[in-house]
Design a protein around this motif. Structure first.
Motif, PDB file in Angstrom:
ATOM      1  N   ILE A 195      42.942  10.280  59.236  1.00 44.98           N
ATOM      2  CA  ILE A 195      41.515  10.375  59.562  1.00 44.98           C
ATOM      3  C   ILE A 195      40.751  10.944  58.369  1.00 44.98           C
ATOM      4  N   LYS A 225      39.158  13.946  64.158  1.00 51.02           N
ATOM      5  CA  LYS A 225      37.895  13.228  64.350  1.00 51.02           C
ATOM      6  C   LYS A 225      36.753  14.207  64.573  1.00 51.02           C
ATOM      7  N   ILE A 234      32.181   8.734  64.725  1.00 51.25           N
ATOM      8  CA  ILE A 234      33.417   8.493  65.469  1.00 51.25           C
ATOM      9  C   ILE A 234      33.055   7.863  66.804  1.00 51.25           C
TER      10      ILE A 234
END
Length: 434
Positions: A195, A225, A234
């Motif tokens: 991520i 996230k 996101i």
């Protein structure tokens, strides 16, 4: 097997209902520090951090983080014919349903020479996360990629954790699904570090930063996230999956049990909840759950999920009370198996996806319904929605005023700017008519 929550004879407030909702014991906040540290390592050390994290968490060190084009092509060529046909069918169905999610451009004429236009602009680049833990998810490739393509996203990168069984590369079925969709930028990386790599880029492997990250993952992916939100967009902080079934005495107990077990198969923290106004039906379902949990391939995992605090049978006085409980729960997947599903549906406000009737199981939505299976979990459907083409679109307002149109609102602008003690705002308008 399933514990019972008896709400019969009670009248509960929204707060009281929320307090009774069964939930898995997960804490994204507790994982946030670890996730942030892994992301920082990737920012500072790039591909070396990603390789070290793969070795640490996935027990394999990939030969290369970016999957070569030849490997994608080979995976697609080796795909079994029935799986290829199933993936192609899913792509077609999800694409058709996703096309209905793109809002049309609109033009509003407020007065002569006064027009406001609304357009929907796709984000420039997205990073799509496909999990790779207890199962293989080519379906998640379809569910992430297709709506992004329908939205018009020009640059799509995809990642999935490296697999020790495949020499540190991505699972070949995931690669094949990506190839069938024309995705050639695929990375063997997973977890929080992946991520971070999407959010900040990794110059050493040619990975450019993305504008948005989507896709489900474990608690550390969810925490990552949260950590990068604001740097990138996101979709949601996806957690363990859940299903809530509203059923009455006329439903098929074995169908309901099969659906509850199907979601428990995902993860030990998966939530399976039945809400019914019939104690006899509840007992029948519990007996069938016991039998199916014993017989299924992932029996131990299912039993852990079914006996956890996140799973339960909820007894209610009537179906309106069932709907109120479902709204408090905010299910990822909501099934309604009653004599009149639409009557119950009228009372539903919160759900990621809703499946009506005995022949609309959640697993249909997981693969072939045409709906998207990337959905809000942990009660998040009370305030957010599932992945769709609109996830990747930004509404933009375009203002087209001519002299006549501006003159018509100039007095109002002057009055409001004076009231707010921002006189230069009004002067920016009156200057045009001096």
């Amino acid at each position: 097997m399933l514990r019972t929550i008896d709400l019969r004879g009670t009248t509960l407030s929204s707060a009281e209902l929320l307090a009774l909702v069964p939930r898995a014991v997960t804490d994204v906040t507790a994982a946030l520090g670890t996730a942030a540290g892994l992301i920082q390592d990737v920012r500072e050390q790039g591909e070396h951090a990603l390789l070290d994290q793969s070795e640490r968490f996935d027990r394999v060190r990939p030969a290369a983080l970016r999957v070569p084009a030849a490997e994608l092509a080979a995976a697609e060529a080796a795909l079994a014919d029935d799986v290829r046909a199933a993936i192609r069918s899913a792509i077609e169905r999800v694409r058709a349903a996703s096309e209905a999610q793109v809002p049309p451009a609109r033009r509003t004429e407020l007065a002569p020479g006064a027009v406001v236009e609304q357009r929907w602009q796709p984000v420039a680049r997205v990073g799509l996360y496909v999990p790779g833990g207890k199962a293989v998810y080519p379906s998640s490739v379809v569910m992430n990629v297709v709506p992004a393509q329908v939205a018009g996203v020009g640059s799509i990168a995809l990642c999935s954790p490296p697999q020790a069984a495949f020499g540190g590369s991505v699972h070949p079925t995931v690669l094949a699904a990506a190839a069938l969709l024309g995705i050639d930028e695929v990375y063997a990386m997973g977890g929080a570090g992946a991520i971070g790599a999407f959010a900040y880029g990794v110059p050493g492997i040619g990975l450019e930063p993305v504008s948005m990250v989507t896709g489900p993952g474990n608690v550390f992916v969810a925490a990552a996230k949260r950590a990068v939100q604001g740097v990138v967009g996101i979709d949601a902080e996806a957690g363990p999956t859940d299903i809530l079934v509203i059923a009455d005495a006329g439903a098929n107990a074995d169908f309901v049990a099969a659906d509850l077990v199907s979601q428990a198969e995902h993860d030990e923290l998966a939530a399976s909840v039945l809400v019914t106004d019939s104690a006899e039906f509840a007992a029948a379902v519990d007996a069938r759950v016991e039998a199916r949990a014993t017989a299924t391939a992932h029996s131990e995992r299912v039993r852990t999920a079914m006996t956890g605090p996140q799973s339960a049978i909820v007894l209610v006085d009537d179906l309106p009370q069932a709907a109120r409980f479902a709204n408090a729960f905010g299910a990822e997947h909501l099934e309604i198996q009653t004599s009149d599903p639409d009557a119950v549906l009228a009372g539903i406000e919160s759900a990621g996806a809703i499946f009506l009737g005995p022949y609309s199981p959640v697993s249909l939505g997981d693969y072939a319904a045409g709906s998207n299976h990337v959905l809000p979990t942990g009660g998040a459907s009370r305030f957010s929605s599932g992945l769709s083409a609109s996830t990747f679109l930004r509404p933009q307002q375009i203002v087209r005023y001519e002299e006549e149109g501006l003159a018509g609102v100039a007095p109002a602008i002057a009055a409001l700017s004076a009231e707010e003690d921002l006189p230069a705002h009004g002067e920016a308008v009156t200057a045009r008519f001096a």
